[in-house]
Design a protein around this motif. Sequence first.
Motif, PDB file in Angstrom:
ATOM      1  N   LYS A 196       0.758  -1.209   0.058  1.00  0.00           N
ATOM      2  CA  LYS A 196       0.007   0.013  -0.008  1.00  0.00           C
ATOM      3  C   LYS A 196       0.803   1.313  -0.010  1.00  0.00           C
ATOM      4  N   ALA A 197       1.941   1.366   0.926  1.00  0.00           N
ATOM      5  CA  ALA A 197       2.911   2.437   0.939  1.00  0.00           C
ATOM      6  C   ALA A 197       3.579   2.606  -0.355  1.00  0.00           C
ATOM      7  N   HIS A 198       4.058   1.568  -1.030  1.00  0.00           N
ATOM      8  CA  HIS A 198       4.773   1.681  -2.296  1.00  0.00           C
ATOM      9  C   HIS A 198       3.877   2.293  -3.196  1.00  0.00           C
ATOM     10  N   TYR A 199       2.779   1.669  -3.261  1.00  0.00           N
ATOM     11  CA  TYR A 199       1.809   2.051  -4.493  1.00  0.00           C
ATOM     12  C   TYR A 199       1.295   3.791  -4.386  1.00  0.00           C
ATOM     13  N   LEU A 200       1.286   4.158  -3.140  1.00  0.00           N
ATOM     14  CA  LEU A 200       0.905   5.466  -2.688  1.00  0.00           C
ATOM     15  C   LEU A 200       2.063   6.655  -3.065  1.00  0.00           C
ATOM     16  N   SER A 201       3.219   6.013  -2.450  1.00  0.00           N
ATOM     17  CA  SER A 201       4.324   6.460  -2.903  1.00  0.00           C
ATOM     18  C   SER A 201       4.730   7.300  -4.590  1.00  0.00           C
ATOM     19  N   ASN A 202       4.282   5.944  -5.341  1.00  0.00           N
ATOM     20  CA  ASN A 202       5.018   6.071  -6.622  1.00  0.00           C
ATOM     21  C   ASN A 202       3.953   6.870  -7.240  1.00  0.00           C
ATOM     22  N   LEU A 203       2.569   7.062  -6.881  1.00  0.00           N
ATOM     23  CA  LEU A 203       1.706   7.879  -7.558  1.00  0.00           C
ATOM     24  C   LEU A 203       2.286   9.322  -7.795  1.00  0.00           C
ATOM     25  N   PHE A 204       2.892   9.900  -6.833  1.00  0.00           N
ATOM     26  CA  PHE A 204       3.491  11.226  -6.953  1.00  0.00           C
ATOM     27  C   PHE A 204       4.621  11.323  -8.049  1.00  0.00           C
ATOM     28  N   SER A 205       5.689  10.502  -8.140  1.00  0.00           N
ATOM     29  CA  SER A 205       6.587  10.585  -8.936  1.00  0.00           C
ATOM     30  C   SER A 205       6.229   9.983 -10.477  1.00  0.00           C
ATOM     31  N   GLU A 206       5.196   9.035 -10.584  1.00  0.00           N
ATOM     32  CA  GLU A 206       4.647   8.361 -11.679  1.00  0.00           C
ATOM     33  C   GLU A 206       3.593   9.116 -12.427  1.00  0.00           C
ATOM     34  N   VAL A 207       2.686   9.740 -11.696  1.00  0.00           N
ATOM     35  CA  VAL A 207       1.665  10.360 -12.263  1.00  0.00           C
ATOM     36  C   VAL A 207       1.360  11.477 -11.860  1.00  0.00           C
ATOM     37  N   TYR A 208       1.287  11.959 -10.576  1.00  0.00           N
ATOM     38  CA  TYR A 208       0.848  13.520 -10.422  1.00  0.00           C
ATOM     39  C   TYR A 208       2.008  14.308 -10.872  1.00  0.00           C
ATOM     40  N   PHE A 209       3.309  14.415 -10.449  1.00  0.00           N
ATOM     41  CA  PHE A 209       4.430  15.254 -10.616  1.00  0.00           C
ATOM     42  C   PHE A 209       4.386  15.296 -12.277  1.00  0.00           C
ATOM     43  N   ARG A 210       4.665  14.126 -12.737  1.00  0.00           N
ATOM     44  CA  ARG A 210       4.719  14.098 -14.085  1.00  0.00           C
ATOM     45  C   ARG A 210       3.758  14.722 -14.823  1.00  0.00           C
ATOM     46  N   ASP A 211       2.438  14.771 -14.631  1.00  0.00           N
ATOM     47  CA  ASP A 211       1.443  15.354 -15.171  1.00  0.00           C
ATOM     48  C   ASP A 211       1.784  17.023 -14.834  1.00  0.00           C
ATOM     49  N   ILE A 212       1.922  17.453 -13.650  1.00  0.00           N
ATOM     50  CA  ILE A 212       2.143  18.670 -13.463  1.00  0.00           C
ATOM     51  C   ILE A 212       3.406  19.253 -14.362  1.00  0.00           C
ATOM     52  N   VAL A 213       4.319  18.764 -14.120  1.00  0.00           N
ATOM     53  CA  VAL A 213       5.607  18.984 -14.887  1.00  0.00           C
ATOM     54  C   VAL A 213       5.482  19.274 -16.454  1.00  0.00           C
ATOM     55  N   GLU A 214       4.746  18.439 -17.166  1.00  0.00           N
ATOM     56  CA  GLU A 214       4.610  18.247 -18.424  1.00  0.00           C
ATOM     57  C   GLU A 214       3.497  19.222 -18.733  1.00  0.00           C
ATOM     58  N   ARG A 215       2.526  19.224 -18.164  1.00  0.00           N
ATOM     59  CA  ARG A 215       1.365  19.995 -18.313  1.00  0.00           C
ATOM     60  C   ARG A 215       1.497  21.757 -18.397  1.00  0.00           C
ATOM     61  N   TYR A 216       2.406  22.140 -17.179  1.00  0.00           N
ATOM     62  CA  TYR A 216       2.699  23.678 -16.882  1.00  0.00           C
ATOM     63  C   TYR A 216       4.064  23.788 -17.321  1.00  0.00           C
ATOM     64  N   ARG A 217       4.915  22.853 -17.913  1.00  0.00           N
ATOM     65  CA  ARG A 217       6.595  23.278 -18.218  1.00  0.00           C
ATOM     66  C   ARG A 217       7.145  23.646 -17.050  1.00  0.00           C
ATOM     67  N   VAL A 218       6.957  22.779 -15.953  1.00  0.00           N
ATOM     68  CA  VAL A 218       7.672  23.266 -14.436  1.00  0.00           C
ATOM     69  C   VAL A 218       9.201  22.928 -14.980  1.00  0.00           C
ATOM     70  N   ASP A 219      10.007  24.100 -14.457  1.00  0.00           N
ATOM     71  CA  ASP A 219      11.392  24.152 -14.584  1.00  0.00           C
ATOM     72  C   ASP A 219      12.005  23.645 -13.085  1.00  0.00           C
ATOM     73  N   LEU A 220      11.309  24.180 -12.241  1.00  0.00           N
ATOM     74  CA  LEU A 220      11.920  23.694 -10.748  1.00  0.00           C
ATOM     75  C   LEU A 220      11.013  22.528 -10.047  1.00  0.00           C
ATOM     76  N   ASP A 221      11.317  21.568 -10.719  1.00  0.00           N
ATOM     77  CA  ASP A 221      10.658  20.401 -10.122  1.00  0.00           C
ATOM     78  C   ASP A 221      11.014  19.980  -9.031  1.00  0.00           C
ATOM     79  N   SER A 222      12.194  20.082  -8.480  1.00  0.00           N
ATOM     80  CA  SER A 222      12.574  19.991  -6.990  1.00  0.00           C
ATOM     81  C   SER A 222      11.905  20.778  -6.111  1.00  0.00           C
TER      82      SER A 222
END
Length: 430
Positions: A196-222
């Motif tokens: 459960k913990a692994h699934y939830l943790s991966n959602l940020f890097s593999e889904v949510y952050f990737r969507d935001i970075v690509e959609r809004y051209r985020v330069d400062l992903d850190s």
Amino acid sequence: MYIQRDTYLEQLKNSRFNGQIKVITGIRRCGKSFLLFRIYHDHLREEGVKEENIIKIVLDDDAYTQLCDPYELSKYIRSRVTDKDQKFYVFIDEVQYAISKEETRNPDTPIRLYSVLNGLIHLGNVDVYVTGSNSKFLSKDVMTEFRGRGDVIHIYPLSFKEYYDYVGGEKAEAYEQYAMFGGLPFVLTKNTDEKKAHYLSNLFSEVYFRDIVERYRVDLDSILAQLTDTLCSSIGSLTNANKLSKTLASVGGRKVSSETIAAYIGYLSDSFLFREAKRFDVKGKRYFQYPCKYYCADIGLRNARLNFRQQEESHIMENIIFNELVSRNYCVDVGVVELTETAEDGKRHQKHYEIDFVVNKGSTKYYIQSALIMDTEKKTKQELRSLLRVNDSFRKIVITKTHAKPWTDETGILHIGLYQFLLDKDVFMS
């Protein structure tokens, strides 16, 4: 796994062929696609709708890549609507894939998808349902771009009642699991806490952050990641972009403008990861511009982002209550009561008393305090003092982590146990 989402199914049933485009939004992985393609689909089939009259398109599946072009999408759907005397249902999943980057970045560029969907509605015998995971593309544009033909249905992660109806067992034990791992439906398919913990943790890097970075051209992903960590660790605390900018500079040693932080908060909110609660002056009947509070859309995501290190039970409970109120379609603010009081030295001082939630729906209003425990007289006075300083006639409520049945004290404050509040949406009426 089949979890019934009766509240949302009723909304879909009630909006059937109402002449509007049903826009189903919500955080990714909260169950939008399952609601539409399984639950509502099964309901239509049980009512006798033929399978060929339900046109299903999944735009984030490479099998449908060609249909990400709105004109190809329109051509395909119209080719399937073969009989003017029959009714057809169109389901389009992750509809934002049919909106180009140029259309989203340039406000002067018309979004072709909206005219395509409006055109389908004009056929008269076509009912259109779309899902999407970003309010900037959907919710905020519905009334203007759909020319009043948009009907937004927002889906949330599982409420505790939906969760408990599925897992059963002892309420307190179920709540502890829910407070740890949250209500994203797929979590319930995992048979160990580690999975459960692994699934939830991966959602940020593999889904949510990737969507935001690509959609809004985020330069400062850190910086985006650090901001997310800070918001997760400070749920229920007052903050603003300027304060967050200073916090990130002191922690990471990198200065970022408050304007950039404000923009990034907007991206996180548009992706439904966080929701803002504004401060409302109860006596002055006005909003403060800042600071405000942010709550995570799913407490399991919040915990996973912090590697399950910060388990402040009172803040987690407050976040769960906030999410429950929002999912019940209440408008939820943070209350502030400003009073001038005379101190022992005879001087008058301005005092601010905070109410966790000022809750509105139409003409109905509630003042709600979230209190983990009130096991001493001192603690009880501390938790109730802000409610006692509100002089209007609206109901004042305190929710504690107990199994207690609702009861009203001598001051008129209604006391509700947490489990009953979460499991009974009409408990305020009792």
